[in-house]
Design a protein around this motif. Structure first.
Motif, PDB file in Angstrom:
ATOM      1  N   PHE A 173       0.738  -1.349   0.008  1.00  0.00           N
ATOM      2  CA  PHE A 173       0.056   0.164   0.078  1.00  0.00           C
ATOM      3  C   PHE A 173       0.695   1.249  -0.103  1.00  0.00           C
ATOM      4  N   LEU A 174       1.380   1.519  -1.153  1.00  0.00           N
ATOM      5  CA  LEU A 174       2.436   2.733  -1.403  1.00  0.00           C
ATOM      6  C   LEU A 174       2.209   3.031  -2.727  1.00  0.00           C
ATOM      7  N   LEU A 175       2.326   4.502  -2.548  1.00  0.00           N
ATOM      8  CA  LEU A 175       2.230   5.226  -3.776  1.00  0.00           C
ATOM      9  C   LEU A 175       3.479   6.209  -4.027  1.00  0.00           C
ATOM     10  N   ALA A 176       4.196   6.032  -5.352  1.00  0.00           N
ATOM     11  CA  ALA A 176       5.239   7.102  -5.429  1.00  0.00           C
ATOM     12  C   ALA A 176       4.834   8.019  -6.547  1.00  0.00           C
ATOM     13  N   THR A 177       5.251   9.242  -6.263  1.00  0.00           N
ATOM     14  CA  THR A 177       4.869  10.520  -7.096  1.00  0.00           C
ATOM     15  C   THR A 177       5.949  11.412  -7.401  1.00  0.00           C
TER      16      THR A 177
END
Length: 382
Positions: free
Chosen positions: A216-220
């Motif tokens: 559950f990880l988002l990179a931007t």
């Protein structure tokens, strides 16, 4: 390791009769490219020896000089500004400056489906991981979800103050994330049909978003030259990279999920997180980067220059992924505006957070199985 021995230029050729605006690298073999241009066409290309892949791609064409052009998809009446392969490289989706979407099966290039509803240029598109759905983001600030079978829009999400530059469905298909020119990232719950939360912290336009395949990880990435990592349980920023040389254009998590590749117009970096660390970096000359994809320990990168495209390959076996051989960057403490802002009307609940203070335990507890059943909340004719 020298970038000269790690980065190889595979191909360069004229792709359109006018400016090339977008490129999508195929998902199955990464030897196929879809490109869109100001000439209003979508071209499909095969790299290497075209005759060697005629059996697997029966629609493949090859002229007397055996150029890499496979097929041309026509139908748009204005410039093509976004293009995307589906997961099997059999369907191509393209969005135009008029706000129109078109889909083609590549084995039937003369037949297309048209979706209309946006009021301005389509900036970004994606295929849902399950089912016959696609998403589109536009200069009109709206995010739309489309049902391909019903050939209509089933949901419109509003809330960005400026153009939507990038978007992506989550691996389980429950969420879609959108990044805007206004520097805000919004996470939408497709089951509830509403905004789940939004992230603020970047100091420039959002240029790329990427869900981790297993966590559950988002990179931007953004015009502020930073890569940020957002925990999707606590909805907080957990790591921030050091500034890169230019805007972050593309992000791709490694196949093992232990690192992420960050591409700019003149550089490639390999990042780790919690704590933030640059594992490796290379200066490059690939120009205006448009897409990246990993396949068989190789990273394929596409870039454009006027009417031409170039394709590069990075040998990932020569890239450092070992934290013990890298120097940690200065830890960053998330500022107040890096905290999420959740709609007061939103009753959606994030996964239960039972994490302890241990960084490793936090990361382990975030690892989850994305792939669980979901149901869209549909509102046709919006």
């Amino acid at each position: 390791m020298s970038s000269a021995t790690t980065v190889t230029k595979l191909d360069n050729f004229i792709a359109h009769a006018a400016q090339v605006n977008c490129v999508s690298i195929g998902k199955t073999s990464h030897r196929f490219l879809a490109t869109g241009g100001d000439d209003r066409k979508v071209n499909i290309w095969t790299l290497g020896n075209p005759s060697a892949r005629v059996v697997s791609m029966p629609w493949l064409l090859c002229d007397s000089e055996c150029t890499p052009l496979a097929v041309t998809l026509s139908g748009h009446t204005t410039a093509v500004e976004a293009v995307k392969f589906d997961a099997r490289d059999q369907v191509v989706l393209a969005g135009s400056s008029s706000g129109t979407l078109k889909l083609w099966n590549v084995d039937q290039p003369k037949k297309s489906h048209t979706l209309t509803g946006h009021k301005s240029n389509i900036r970004c598109i994606d295929f849902h991981p399950f089912g016959e759905f696609v998403a589109s983001g536009s200069l009109d600030t709206n995010l739309k979800i489309w049902d391909i079978r019903r050939k209509g829009c089933i949901q419109t999400y509003k809330g960005h103050a400026d153009a939507i530059n990038c978007l992506q469905f989550s691996p389980d298909g429950h969420w879609v994330v959108s990044g805007s020119e206004d520097g805000v990232i919004k996470l939408w719950d497709l089951t509830a049909g509403k905004l789940l939360t939004e992230f603020r912290g970047h100091r420039g336009a959002i240029s790329t978003v990427e869900f981790h395949p297993n966590e559950f990880l988002l990179a931007t990435g953004a015009a502020d030259r930073l890569v940020k990592f957002w925990d999707l349980e606590s909805f907080r920023c957990v790591s921030t990279s050091q500034p890169e040389a230019s805007t972050i254009k593309c992000l791709v998590f490694s196949d093992d999920g232990q690192s992420i590749y960050s591409g700019g117009n003149d550089s490639l970096r390999v990042h780790g997180w919690e704590p933030s660390v640059c594992l490796d970096s290379f200066s490059t000359s690939w120009g205006r980067i448009k897409d990246m994809a990993e396949f068989n320990a190789k990273l394929f990168v596409s870039s454009v220059h006027r009417d031409s495209i170039s394709v590069f390959m990075v040998d990932l076996k020569q890239v450092n992924h070992d934290r013990r051989k890298a120097k940690p960057t200065v830890p960053s403490v998330p500022s107040g505006d890096e905290r999420p802002i959740t709609s007061s009307k939103d009753q959606s609940q994030p996964p239960t957070n039972t994490r302890t203070s241990s960084k490793q335990q936090q990361k382990e507890q975030r690892i989850t199985n994305w792939f669980v059943p979901f149901v869209f909340k549909s509102n046709m004719n919006v």
